[in-house]
Design an enzyme around this catalytic site. Structure first.
Site, PDB file in Angstrom:
ATOM      1  N   ASP A  72       5.188  -0.535   1.268  1.00  0.00           N
ATOM      2  CA  ASP A  72       5.326   0.738   0.549  1.00  0.00           C
ATOM      3  C   ASP A  72       3.966   1.435   0.495  1.00  0.00           C
ATOM      4  OD1 ASP A  72       4.017  -0.798  -1.404  1.00  0.00           O
ATOM      5  OD2 ASP A  72       5.951  -1.336  -2.314  1.00  0.00           O
ATOM      6  N   ASP A  74       1.400   3.720  -1.789  1.00  0.00           N
ATOM      7  CA  ASP A  74       1.057   4.198  -3.132  1.00  0.00           C
ATOM      8  C   ASP A  74      -0.008   5.286  -3.024  1.00  0.00           C
ATOM      9  OD1 ASP A  74       2.776   2.351  -4.250  1.00  0.00           O
ATOM     10  OD2 ASP A  74       1.234   0.809  -4.382  1.00  0.00           O
ATOM     11  N   ASP A 155      -7.679  -4.768  -8.762  1.00  0.00           N
ATOM     12  CA  ASP A 155      -7.895  -6.208  -8.833  1.00  0.00           C
ATOM     13  C   ASP A 155      -8.849  -6.754  -7.763  1.00  0.00           C
ATOM     14  OD1 ASP A 155      -5.911  -5.674  -6.972  1.00  0.00           O
ATOM     15  OD2 ASP A 155      -4.386  -6.974  -7.872  1.00  0.00           O
TER      16      ASP A 155
END
Ligand code: ATP
Ligand code: MG
Length: 459
Positions: A72, A74, A155
């Site tokens: 996907d 983002d 992260d």
């Protein structure tokens, strides 16, 4: 090494601090628009045309740099959720923990987030936009910020790269490209602080290491065991979503083994983990076989259900608990099994939520393990038309492979029976009856025999 342009980004209006980003020009990063979803490109162009900054970010940029096809795309922007909504008719605003815009294009959804900033823990109160718990865990995270702050909030170093269609460059804030070249999973910032902020990052570290065939950098790996217990503070619903990514993405077996090695399985499956101490135990073999079969199915595009996996993870804990209840409380095998099933599911959902649509299937798979040995009369035919026969048979097959003996004989019997012609099926039932030496209808007391023991109860 590539040449990159260093660019200095300010962190926020009130702060003097700056962050360096390495701008990797189009010619040097190998990302082609051909591999980017048309809908994601549309979103980027529309935001840019309205005067906003907009980038692809996170897993999709990482995967494109690795030559993988992202699952996907983002987008991140300096437009606020309301401004995004103003630009797209097909926009829905979602989320509490992270307020996000979803731009819906039929089956594809492009997630658009506003740059996230740091929040000041001293300013925490019930109404603040950002909020941390006593464990240092972030509970709300809705403070908007600059691209540099957004990068610091991410992260892993390879997840903080931003691709722009304004000049087709990638801005790399945390040496993500180097991490990719060195195949290292490395947290941004102080690992212990980052794990405490969000313990799910521990699961993500392992997931990416397995998925991307990388090593976890020593500083990022060291705190995993000591901090594993923090996973107990994560809401069970979030852990359910996370376990789907861990075990149903095609590398479930390797991910499971790595989680076990890092001590991260215990807080997720406290009932199962004590049975896995011996790597060649039947419990470990059973779970690994189910995970390997699941991986094969996922990788060949077949359907999988988390119910089957959860049924497998909890099967031996269930057998053990049922036997204990039978011995200690003097319950019948049937009653002990039903009570144990409820107990085991209840305890598991303290850690990981299991939606009802799956827990009913888990119970069906378990219950049918007890019915598969009973094959007389119409029962065998009724079993074939049970909606969960297939799952229960597959489950029995792995039990048979794992334990051998009567369970394997029972599996073989069902393999033959379900594919047999009506004549053969009839013969199989007749010879079963002769073998078992019974010609009468099933007697009531048989319902009380221990059906968990394979075909010992075969009528
Ligand atoms: P994939 O989608 O392939 O599993 P991903 O990196 O895209 O991997 P997502 O969960 O889709 O993972 O998250 C998108 C991005 O959001 C990440 O790349 C990362 O930059 C950021 N992100 C996600 N979860 C966290 C987290 N727990 N803490 C910090 N940043 C996160
Ligand atoms: Mg993603």
């Amino acid at each position: 090494m590539f040449d990159t342009v260093k660019r200095v980004f300010s962190k926020s209006d009130s702060s003097e601090a700056t962050v360096e980003g390495h701008v990797i020009p189009r010619a040097e990063h190998g990302i082609s628009r051909e591999n980017i979803s048309d809908n994601a490109l549309k979103v980027l162009y529309r935001l840019n045309n309205a005067g906003f900054e907009a980038y692809l970010v996170g897993g999709c940029v990482r995967d494109l740099m690795l030559g993988l096809l992202p699952k996907d795309f983002d987008v991140v922007t300096n437009a606020t959720p309301e401004q995004i909504k103003g630009l797209f008719k097909n926009c829905r605003l979602i989320g509490r923990r992270f307020r996000l815009a979803h731009i819906v294009f039929g089956r594809e959804i492009i997630e658009v987030a506003t740059f996230r900033g740091h929040h000041d823990p001293a300013a925490d109160n019930a109404n603040s936009l950002g909020k941390a718990s006593e464990h240092g865990q972030l509970l709300r995270d809705n403070v908007f910020g600059s691209i540099a702050e957004d990068a610091e909030r991410r992260d892993f170093t390879f997840n903080a790269m931003y691709y722009s269609v304004a000049d087709f460059s990638v801005t790399d804030f945390a040496n993500g490209r180097q991490a990719i070249e060195q195949r290292q999973v490395e947290l941004i910032g102080n690992p212990e602080v980052r794990y405490r902020e969000d313990p799910v990052r521990m699961l993500r570290a392992v997931r990416f290491a397995v998925k991307l065939n990388m090593k976890i950098a020593p500083g990022t790996a060291d705190p995993l065991k000591p901090l594993a217990h923090l996973l107990a503070n994560i809401p069970p619903a979030r852990l359910f979503e996370e376990t789907l990514k861990l075990f149903l993405s095609g590398q479930g077996k390797d991910t499971f083994v790595a989680l076990h090695d890092y001590g991260l399985l215990e807080p997720l499956f406290p009932q199962l983990t004590p049975l896995l101490a011996d790597p060649v135990s039947k419990e470990m073999q059973f779970v690994l076989t189910v995970l390997a079969n699941t991986d094969d199915r996922v990788n060949s595009g077949m359907r999988v259900t988390p119910a089957f996996l959860y049924a497998a993870f909890l099967w031996y804990p269930l057998e053990e608990h049922a036997q204990k209840l039978q011995a200690e409380a003097g319950l019948s095998p049937h009653d002990a099994f039903n009570i144990a099933a409820g107990d085991i599911l209840h305890r598991q959902t303290q850690r990981i939520m299991i939606p009802k649509r799956f827990s009913t299937v888990i119970r069906d798979i378990w219950m049918l393990q007890h019915r598969l040995p009973r094959r007389f009369g119409r029962r065998a035919y009724q079993m074939l038309s049970h909606p969960k026969f297939r799952a229960a048979y597959d489950f029995l097959q792995v039990r048979g492979e794992t334990e051998g003996g009567k369970l394997l004989e029972l599996t073989d019997w069902w393999t033959q029976f379900q594919h047999g012609e009506p004549g053969l099926q009839k013969k199989m039932l007749t010879s079963l009856r002769q073998k078992e030496g019974s010609s009468s209808k099933p007697k009531r007391r048989r319902r009380r025999a221990d059906p968990a023991k394979g075909s010992s109860d075969a009528q």
